[in-house]
Design an enzyme around this catalytic site. Structure first.
Site, mmCIF file in Angstrom:
data_model
loop_
_atom_site.group_PDB
_atom_site.id
_atom_site.type_symbol
_atom_site.label_atom_id
_atom_site.label_comp_id
_atom_site.label_asym_id
_atom_site.label_seq_id
_atom_site.Cartn_x
_atom_site.Cartn_y
_atom_site.Cartn_z
ATOM 1 N N ARG A 226 -6.465 57.912 38.816
ATOM 2 C CA ARG A 226 -6.641 57.947 40.775
ATOM 3 C C ARG A 226 -6.987 56.955 41.105
ATOM 4 N NH1 ARG A 226 -6.541 63.765 39.269
ATOM 5 N NH2 ARG A 226 -8.580 63.340 38.453
ATOM 6 N N GLU A 282 -14.711 66.623 34.241
ATOM 7 C CA GLU A 282 -14.669 67.980 34.803
ATOM 8 C C GLU A 282 -13.207 68.683 33.455
ATOM 9 O OE1 GLU A 282 -12.375 69.676 38.856
ATOM 10 O OE2 GLU A 282 -14.096 67.883 39.869
ATOM 11 N N ASN A 284 -10.264 70.204 33.163
ATOM 12 C CA ASN A 284 -8.899 71.275 34.094
ATOM 13 C C ASN A 284 -8.277 72.008 33.978
ATOM 14 O OD1 ASN A 284 -9.563 70.335 37.187
ATOM 15 N ND2 ASN A 284 -9.618 68.962 35.433
#
Length: 324
Positions: A226, A282, A284
């Site tokens: 991204r 992170e 998730n």
């Protein structure tokens, strides 16, 4: 295999079916003739030690004007289901925590719950990565203004974000001598009453924040990079980032494999990890997204692997109960 699948999710009327990972999973389940029960978080309830839900049978189709059809309301014991997907988006607030207790009751009755309710309750997505200090950026979790300023002085260029955020909301990049630093700290900590997470800025974000899926302890070989739009720090698609599917490189596999087995042991069977450069950012575990974007560009199916995992786990549960 005749499978009854329950899904706990945000209102299906609000989703974008082009990008929604829950919708992609449900499409595959429907293809496999699963009976799908639609549940919202406030529909769950407990009577004594038995868990129930107000639910409706769900049928879906790839139609942007009308993508879901719901049957009549019925109250069902969660024990009547084979599997429940907990796909409620953050924030992980007190209602989410209460729901994990109800789902844990269902799990004890022999229902497969993805992801494991106890682990959803135990591991905050922003804090969870700190369990693997060897592969994360320098990280501070605090509400203390002095500590935040010291962290900024040390690194000169940092990221500050809330502990309960998603989609790039309220993520700030702050450099030393930023004239807005005081108001940013006040806003993020609510005058030292709320925790936030700080990490040193990683310039590799320019090549993308990679979303990598780990399914039943195995990394999927493609990821979604991204890439921030011009003038932005955040790569999140919800913040305007551009998604580009890419094959995992050696460093991506190294990080994903490092944490895969611990995740599986915790009952976290469908996880999306975020990597910038060679650092884990992170983990998730609530409702990781990115399935649709990746599957549109590669010849392997994430949803097939999820369904395969569900069926193998259900079969294992059934065989165990027969042997007892």
């Amino acid at each position: 295999m005749n499978i009854k699948l329950g899904i706990v999710m945000d209102p299906i009327s609000t989703i974008n079916i082009k990008k929604d990972s829950s919708f992609a999973i449900l499409l595959k389940a429907q293809e496999k003739k699963y009976k799908i029960y639609y549940i919202e978080i406030h529909d769950l309830f407990l009577i004594k030690n038995k868990s129930y839900a107000k639910s409706r049978l769900l049928r879906i189709e790839k139609n942007e004007k009308k993508w879901f059809f719901l049957g009549k309301e019925e109250y069902i014991p969660l024990s009547s289901l084979n599997v429940i997907l907990m796909r409620k988006d953050p924030p992980v607030n007190i209602q989410f925590i209460y729901a994990t207790y109800i789902l844990e009751s269902a799990e004890k009755s022999g229902v497969l719950v993805i992801n494991k309710p106890k682990s959803l309750r135990k591991f905050n997505e922003k804090i969870f990565a700190t369990h693997f200090p060897e592969i994360i950026p320098d990280t501070l979790i605090t509400s203390n203004t002095i500590l935040i300023r010291q962290f900024l002085n040390k690194h000169q260029d940092i990221i500050i974000k809330p502990l309960d955020g998603m989609g790039g909301k309220s993520v700030f990049r702050v450099k030393k001598n930023d004239p807005n630093i005081s108001v940013i700290i006040e806003t993020m900590t609510k005058y030292e009453k709320s925790y936030c997470v700080l990490q040193n800025y990683l310039p590799e974000i320019k090549e993308g924040d990679k979303r990598i899926f780990i399914i039943n302890g195995k990394p999927f070989p493609w990821c979604l990079a991204r890439i921030p739009k011009s003038g932005e720090t955040r790569g999140n698609l919800a913040a305007g980032g551009i998604g580009k599917p890419k094959k995992l490189n050696q460093e991506d596999f190294k990080i994903a494999n490092y944490i895969s087995n611990p995740l599986k042991k915790m009952g976290l069977l469908f996880v999306g990890i975020d990597i910038i450069g060679n650092k884990l950012i992170e983990i998730n575990i609530t409702s990781p997204t990115g399935i649709c974007e990746i599957e549109s560009c590669c010849d392997k199916s994430i949803t097939d692997l999820i369904i395969d995992t569900i069926e193998k786990k259900i079969l294992k549960i059934k065989n165990k109960s027969i042997n007892i």
